[in-house]
Enzyme design. Structure first.
Site, PDB file in Angstrom:
ATOM      1  N   SER A 124       0.831  -1.197   0.000  1.00  0.00           N
ATOM      2  CA  SER A 124       0.000   0.000   0.000  1.00  0.00           C
ATOM      3  C   SER A 124       0.867   1.249   0.000  1.00  0.00           C
ATOM      4  O   SER A 124       1.994   1.237   0.529  1.00  0.00           O
ATOM      5  CB  SER A 124      -0.858  -0.020   1.273  1.00  0.00           C
ATOM      6  N   TYR A 148      -1.892  -0.480  10.637  1.00  0.00           N
ATOM      7  CA  TYR A 148      -2.151  -1.095   9.317  1.00  0.00           C
ATOM      8  C   TYR A 148      -0.955  -0.909   8.395  1.00  0.00           C
ATOM      9  O   TYR A 148      -0.439  -1.869   7.822  1.00  0.00           O
ATOM     10  CB  TYR A 148      -3.409  -0.477   8.679  1.00  0.00           C
ATOM     11  N   LYS A 152       1.997  -3.646   6.629  1.00  0.00           N
ATOM     12  CA  LYS A 152       2.434  -3.737   5.228  1.00  0.00           C
ATOM     13  C   LYS A 152       3.956  -3.593   5.140  1.00  0.00           C
ATOM     14  O   LYS A 152       4.617  -4.327   4.412  1.00  0.00           O
ATOM     15  CB  LYS A 152       1.750  -2.656   4.383  1.00  0.00           C
TER      16      LYS A 152
HETATM   17  N1  LIG Z   1      -8.783  -1.217  -1.097  1.00  0.00           N
HETATM   18  C1  LIG Z   1      -7.795  -0.388  -0.802  1.00  0.00           C
HETATM   19  O1  LIG Z   1      -8.021   0.828  -0.695  1.00  0.00           O
HETATM   20  C2  LIG Z   1      -6.390  -0.895  -0.614  1.00  0.00           C
HETATM   21  C3  LIG Z   1      -5.299  -0.004  -0.718  1.00  0.00           C
HETATM   22  C4  LIG Z   1      -4.013  -0.497  -0.519  1.00  0.00           C
HETATM   23  C5  LIG Z   1      -3.799  -1.835  -0.233  1.00  0.00           C
HETATM   24  N2  LIG Z   1      -4.868  -2.676  -0.120  1.00  0.00           N
HETATM   25  C6  LIG Z   1      -4.610  -4.078   0.214  1.00  0.00           C
HETATM   26  O2  LIG Z   1      -5.122  -4.910  -0.812  1.00  0.00           O
HETATM   27  C7  LIG Z   1      -5.619  -6.129  -0.270  1.00  0.00           C
HETATM   28  C8  LIG Z   1      -7.032  -6.350  -0.748  1.00  0.00           C
HETATM   29  O3  LIG Z   1      -7.810  -5.222  -0.404  1.00  0.00           O
HETATM   30  P1  LIG Z   1      -9.373  -5.169  -0.684  1.00  0.00           P
HETATM   31  O4  LIG Z   1      -9.721  -3.743  -0.804  1.00  0.00           O
HETATM   32  O5  LIG Z   1      -9.734  -6.119  -1.740  1.00  0.00           O
HETATM   33  O6  LIG Z   1      -9.894  -5.676   0.730  1.00  0.00           O
HETATM   34  P2  LIG Z   1     -11.152  -6.605   1.080  1.00  0.00           P
HETATM   35  O7  LIG Z   1     -11.362  -6.487   2.538  1.00  0.00           O
HETATM   36  O8  LIG Z   1     -12.284  -6.310   0.180  1.00  0.00           O
HETATM   37  O9  LIG Z   1     -10.597  -8.051   0.709  1.00  0.00           O
HETATM   38  C9  LIG Z   1      -9.761  -8.793   1.567  1.00  0.00           C
HETATM   39  C10 LIG Z   1     -10.328 -10.206   1.602  1.00  0.00           C
HETATM   40  O10 LIG Z   1      -9.478 -11.008   2.418  1.00  0.00           O
HETATM   41  C11 LIG Z   1     -10.284 -11.827   3.269  1.00  0.00           C
HETATM   42  N3  LIG Z   1      -9.446 -12.135   4.432  1.00  0.00           N
HETATM   43  C12 LIG Z   1      -8.998 -11.279   5.401  1.00  0.00           C
HETATM   44  N4  LIG Z   1      -8.209 -11.945   6.268  1.00  0.00           N
HETATM   45  C13 LIG Z   1      -8.170 -13.238   5.871  1.00  0.00           C
HETATM   46  C14 LIG Z   1      -7.518 -14.404   6.327  1.00  0.00           C
HETATM   47  N5  LIG Z   1      -6.746 -14.380   7.427  1.00  0.00           N
HETATM   48  N6  LIG Z   1      -7.712 -15.560   5.658  1.00  0.00           N
HETATM   49  C15 LIG Z   1      -8.494 -15.612   4.558  1.00  0.00           C
HETATM   50  N7  LIG Z   1      -9.125 -14.538   4.044  1.00  0.00           N
HETATM   51  C16 LIG Z   1      -8.956 -13.364   4.694  1.00  0.00           C
HETATM   52  C17 LIG Z   1     -11.540 -11.016   3.540  1.00  0.00           C
HETATM   53  O11 LIG Z   1     -12.645 -11.821   3.845  1.00  0.00           O
HETATM   54  C18 LIG Z   1     -11.735 -10.272   2.214  1.00  0.00           C
HETATM   55  O12 LIG Z   1     -12.585 -10.985   1.328  1.00  0.00           O
HETATM   56  C19 LIG Z   1      -5.504  -6.002   1.252  1.00  0.00           C
HETATM   57  O13 LIG Z   1      -4.324  -6.666   1.653  1.00  0.00           O
HETATM   58  C20 LIG Z   1      -5.371  -4.500   1.467  1.00  0.00           C
HETATM   59  O14 LIG Z   1      -4.633  -4.203   2.627  1.00  0.00           O
HETATM   60  C21 LIG Z   1      -6.140  -2.244  -0.328  1.00  0.00           C
END
Ligand SMILES: NC(=O)c1ccc[n+]([C@@H]2O[C@H](COP(=O)([O-])OP(=O)(O)OC[C@H]3O[C@@H](n4cnc5c(N)ncnc54)[C@H](O)[C@@H]3O)[C@@H](O)[C@H]2O)c1
Length: 350
Positions: A124, A148, A152
């Site tokens: 991120s 958070y 990362k």
């Molecule tokens: N969306 C954003 O703004 C953003 C920005 C930067 C980084 N990210 C990173 O990208 C990744 C995906 O983000 P997203 O927006 O799709 O989030 P999201 O919450 O929609 O998806 C994450 C998924 O992981 C699953 N999950 C969480 N912990 C788990 C575990 N221990 N075992 C199995 N499943 C698990 C959740 O049920 C969810 O479906 C994350 O790692 C997030 O930190 C997201």
């Protein structure tokens, strides 16, 4: 290629899975549905004609992971699974350190055991904290400001150590800026649970009338209109970068870090105006003092991803917001409303 997608039922994971299936990859998903439901998988099937193989479980469940690696000839992993809310991480840091870091450790140990060394990791822009100048380059100092962001950074460090001790690892650490938008079909999109913490889902709910108004934090930043500037990127462009990263790491063993953004920033007031245009609705808002820890401006230099991955964000801000609005209109309750007889649009020619 057979690809394990952790967190594949989530926002970015579902969009990436669609693209992987469309590129004829075999996708296996593990998701514990802690932040999603089974519904996106049905929607993925509606879009692609294929239901990805799915295991409901925690990435920390070593036995389940081993079973998956035994059953499927996994060749690479995209690791999305994790907890992602900055606010929640401040309120409950242990839960964040535990979920994000323990999952990655168990995943990497299992990959190593099964001789799978190709990994794409969701990092991120939060790793840059509030020190970076704009545009943000990958080699700028990192300094996360929330638990958070620190998870990362810690995972990035773990992956660096892993690669340093075993050169078979080929890893892409992808630093996302601000993913927004939805699949053009309106079938999959961002489905926040509870009050949205990201700008566009919040704007969508204000436009729908389910939230009264938007609170804009800070109008005295050093930006043209005083409000904060961020680099918003279409989630489908982001998904595309994952595919290209998989291809890249397969041919270039090493540890790679890429910013994924458009290279352009938009202020909160610009976003409000653009969303009004996309939705045809008026967005009431009020100005509040700055929030602690927020930064004035952040946008990526995405030239490295362009040079190495041959990737560039293509979609305009207007497309991002039109797609987000279509998703909201078609799914006012998010995934809670199961897919019934919604028309499935034809695939968009690329
Ligand atoms: N969306 C954003 O703004 C953003 C920005 C930067 C980084 N990210 C990173 O990208 C990744 C995906 O983000 P997203 O927006 O799709 O989030 P999201 O919450 O929609 O998806 C994450 C998924 O992981 C699953 N999950 C969480 N912990 C788990 C575990 N221990 N075992 C199995 N499943 C698990 C959740 O049920 C969810 O479906 C994350 O790692 C997030 O930190 C997201």
């Amino acid at each position: 290629m057979t690809i394990l997608v952790t967190g594949g039922a989530g926002y970015i994971g579902a969009h990436t899975t669609v693209q992987l299936i469309e590129q004829n990859h075999d996708v296996v998903i593990i998701d514990n549905l802690s932040h999603s439901t089974i519904e996106p998988l049905r929607r993925i099937e509606a879009i692609t004609g294929e239901m990805p193989r799915f295991y409901q479980g925690n990435v920390q469940d070593r036995q389940l992971l081993q079973l998956i690696f035994q059953r499927h000839n996994i060749e690479a992993v995209i690791h999305f699974a994790g907890s992602k809310s900055v606010g929640e991480s401040v309120a409950d840091p242990l839960a964040y350190y535990h979920n994000n870091i323990a999952s990655t450790l168990v995943l990497c140990q299992t990959m190593s055991r099964f001789n799978v060394f190709n990994l794409v990791f969701s990092s991120s822009a939060a790793v840059y904290g509030n020190n970076a100048s704009v545009p943000v380059l990958e080699n700028m100092p990192t300094q996360a400001t929330s638990p958070y962001g620190r998870t990362k950074l810690m995972i990035e460090q773990i992956l660096e150590d892993l690669h340093a001790t075993d050169s078979r690892w080929s890893i892409a650490r992808l630093r996302y800026f601000n993913p927004i938008g939805a699949h053009y079909s309106g079938l999959i999109g961002e489905d926040p649970q509870g009050l949205p913490s990201n700008l566009v889902p919040y704007l969508s709910q204000v436009a729908m009338g389910s939230l009264e108004q938007l609170a804009v934090f800070g109008d005295d930043y050093d930006t043209p209109d005083g409000t904060g500037i961020r680099d918003f990127i279409h989630v489908v462009d982001l998904a595309d970068a994952h595919q290209k990263s998989l291809h890249f790491i397969a041919g270039h063993p090493g540890l790679h870090t890429f910013n994924l953004g458009t290279g352009r920033g938009h202020s909160v007031l610009e976003m409000i105006a653009a969303f009004e245009l996309a939705s045809g609705k008026t967005i009431p808002y009020t100005i509040h003092p700055r929030r602690e820890g927020d930064i004035g401006k952040s946008w990526a230099c995405a030239e490295l991803a362009k040079a190495k991955l041959g990737w560039q964000a293509k979609r305009t801000l207007q497309q991002m917001l039109q797609d987000a609005w279509r998703w909201q209109l078609q799914n006012p309750e998010g995934y809670e409303q199961p897919l019934l007889n919604q028309p499935i649009p034809l695939r968009m020619a690329s």
